[in-house]
Scaffold this motif. Structure first.
Motif, PDB file in Angstrom:
ATOM      1  N   ASP A 158       0.858  -1.189   0.000  1.00  9.26           N
ATOM      2  CA  ASP A 158       0.000   0.000   0.000  1.00  9.26           C
ATOM      3  C   ASP A 158       0.894   1.238   0.000  1.00  9.26           C
ATOM      4  O   ASP A 158       1.373   1.679   1.037  1.00  9.26           O
ATOM      5  N   PHE A 159       1.140   1.802  -1.181  1.00 13.04           N
ATOM      6  CA  PHE A 159       1.996   2.974  -1.305  1.00 13.04           C
ATOM      7  C   PHE A 159       1.219   4.227  -0.887  1.00 13.04           C
ATOM      8  O   PHE A 159       0.122   4.486  -1.376  1.00 13.04           O
ATOM      9  N   VAL A 160       1.825   4.991   0.013  1.00 13.89           N
ATOM     10  CA  VAL A 160       1.246   6.250   0.494  1.00 13.89           C
ATOM     11  C   VAL A 160       2.251   7.352   0.190  1.00 13.89           C
ATOM     12  O   VAL A 160       3.446   7.211   0.488  1.00 13.89           O
ATOM     13  N   TYR A 161       1.780   8.461  -0.394  1.00 11.64           N
ATOM     14  CA  TYR A 161       2.686   9.539  -0.775  1.00 11.64           C
ATOM     15  C   TYR A 161       2.392  10.790   0.048  1.00 11.64           C
ATOM     16  O   TYR A 161       1.296  11.355  -0.034  1.00 11.64           O
ATOM     17  N   LEU A 162       3.374  11.179   0.833  1.00  9.10           N
ATOM     18  CA  LEU A 162       3.293  12.385   1.654  1.00  9.10           C
ATOM     19  C   LEU A 162       4.655  13.057   1.656  1.00  9.10           C
ATOM     20  O   LEU A 162       5.682  12.363   1.648  1.00  9.10           O
ATOM     21  N   PRO A 163       4.719  14.402   1.671  1.00  9.46           N
ATOM     22  CA  PRO A 163       6.014  15.065   1.828  1.00  9.46           C
ATOM     23  C   PRO A 163       6.738  14.526   3.067  1.00  9.46           C
ATOM     24  O   PRO A 163       6.094  14.148   4.058  1.00  9.46           O
ATOM     25  N   SER A 164       8.052  14.492   3.028  1.00  9.65           N
ATOM     26  CA  SER A 164       8.824  13.811   4.072  1.00  9.65           C
ATOM     27  C   SER A 164       8.471  14.264   5.481  1.00  9.65           C
ATOM     28  O   SER A 164       8.304  13.434   6.391  1.00  9.65           O
ATOM     29  N   ASN A 165       8.335  15.570   5.698  1.00  8.75           N
ATOM     30  CA  ASN A 165       8.015  16.062   7.049  1.00  8.75           C
ATOM     31  C   ASN A 165       6.643  15.567   7.499  1.00  8.75           C
ATOM     32  O   ASN A 165       6.484  15.106   8.640  1.00  8.75           O
TER      33      ASN A 165
END
Length: 318
Positions: A158-165
């Motif tokens: 389950d790939f989730v994409y969020l900015p690193s912070n």
């Protein structure tokens, strides 16, 4: 590099500076540079503090994580140098922006953290959430590359994409099962979340698939083509000073961390701890190009658009 060798390098650079100045080269009063709040900017901040550039030239340094704005400013001649992802610079180059890779300075600073379990294989991420900062970005490529090379089923992750912070905060709240983060967020997360486990060193994982070669060319120093053509000696001098600055960072982690705290608003103790896991070094140009082309050739098989759909030609390399 030992401290003794670093001192010798700086002495050589000072002699080069005298030769440069005596040659009557056109003087540049201000050199505009942008880069993110990462270790790759520390040698430039060190150089600016040393005041070693000819003719009293100074560096006007802008700390910003907005890489695309940096590319736009460089394209419009409002920046002279840019610290950014090697793939970001390559994509800009293949799309016609006049820039050149001066050096690669950060060779992977990323790690896979897991929440409450140790991943012994990439297949252990099947049936779990994995957070990455940008779909189609370098870490998305590397995660999918390692998963496939290790026999995992991408459809089971389950790939989730969020900015690193944001991703780091969400992970620390226990809402994600795995995340790939750069330093110093790795150190911050390990210190803040007692369930965090450092499962994989991304650089070591790369080495397992490339005959032990762990260096992944992540961050580079780019120069605007017009500026380089107008000031070739100055650009070579800055590149040499950058190497001396990188050696200074490695040999003086406490002082380097204090410099980061001043300019990046990051706690000095966290930065100092993170420097142990950051590979900051400049290698000879031929060696660097070989490592970049290895990285790019693998990218071309998975996400060619990451570098503009084609391998950069010879003119990409300064």
């Amino acid at each position: 590099m030992t401290r003794h060798k670093s001192v010798i390098l700086i002495m050589i650079l000072l002699l080069t500076l005298l030769t440069f100045a005596s040659a009557g080269a056109e003087q540049v009063s201000k050199i505009r540079i942008q880069g993110p709040p990462t270790a790759g900017m520390l040698p430039l901040l060190w150089l600016d503090e040393q005041g070693l550039l000819p003719g009293g030239a100074s560096l006007e340094i802008f700390i910003s994580p907005d890489h695309q704005r940096g590319i736009s400013l460089l394209a419009s001649s409002d920046l002279d140098l840019l610290v950014t992802g090697v793939n970001v610079g390559a994509k800009a180059y293949t799309r016609g922006i006049d820039l050149h890779l001066l050096n690669v300075n950060i060779w992977g600073i990323d790690y896979l953290l897991t929440a409450g379990f140790q991943a012994d294989s990439w297949r252990d991420l099947e049936g779990r959430s994995l957070c990455l900062p940008l779909q189609g970005g370098p870490l998305d490529f590397l995660a999918r590359y390692f998963l496939l090379k290790n026999g995992a089923d991408l459809g089971e992750v389950d790939f989730v994409y969020l900015p690193s912070n944001n991703g780091a905060r969400t992970f620390q709240l226990g809402r994600l099962e795995a995340i790939i983060l750069p330093e110093p967020l790795v150190t911050i997360t390990l210190n803040s979340f007692d369930q965090a486990v450092l499962s994989f060193d991304i650089q070591e994982e790369w080495g397992k698939l490339h005959d032990g070669e762990e260096r992944i060319p992540f961050v580079g120093l780019f120069v605007r083509g017009g500026f380089a053509r107008e000031n070739p000696e100055l650009i070579d001098l800055i590149n040499e000073y950058y190497q001396a600055g990188a050696a200074w960072v490695r040999e003086n982690p406490a002082e380097a961390a204090a410099l980061a705290a001043e300019h990046f608003s990051q706690p000095a103790e966290v930065v100092q701890a993170s420097l142990d896991r950051i590979h900051l070094e400049v290698y000879p140009q031929a060696e660097t190009r070989e490592l970049v082309e290895l990285f790019f050739s693998e990218i071309m098989e998975f996400y060619p658009e990451m570098i503009g759909g084609e391998l950069p030609d010879d003119h990409f390399y300064h």
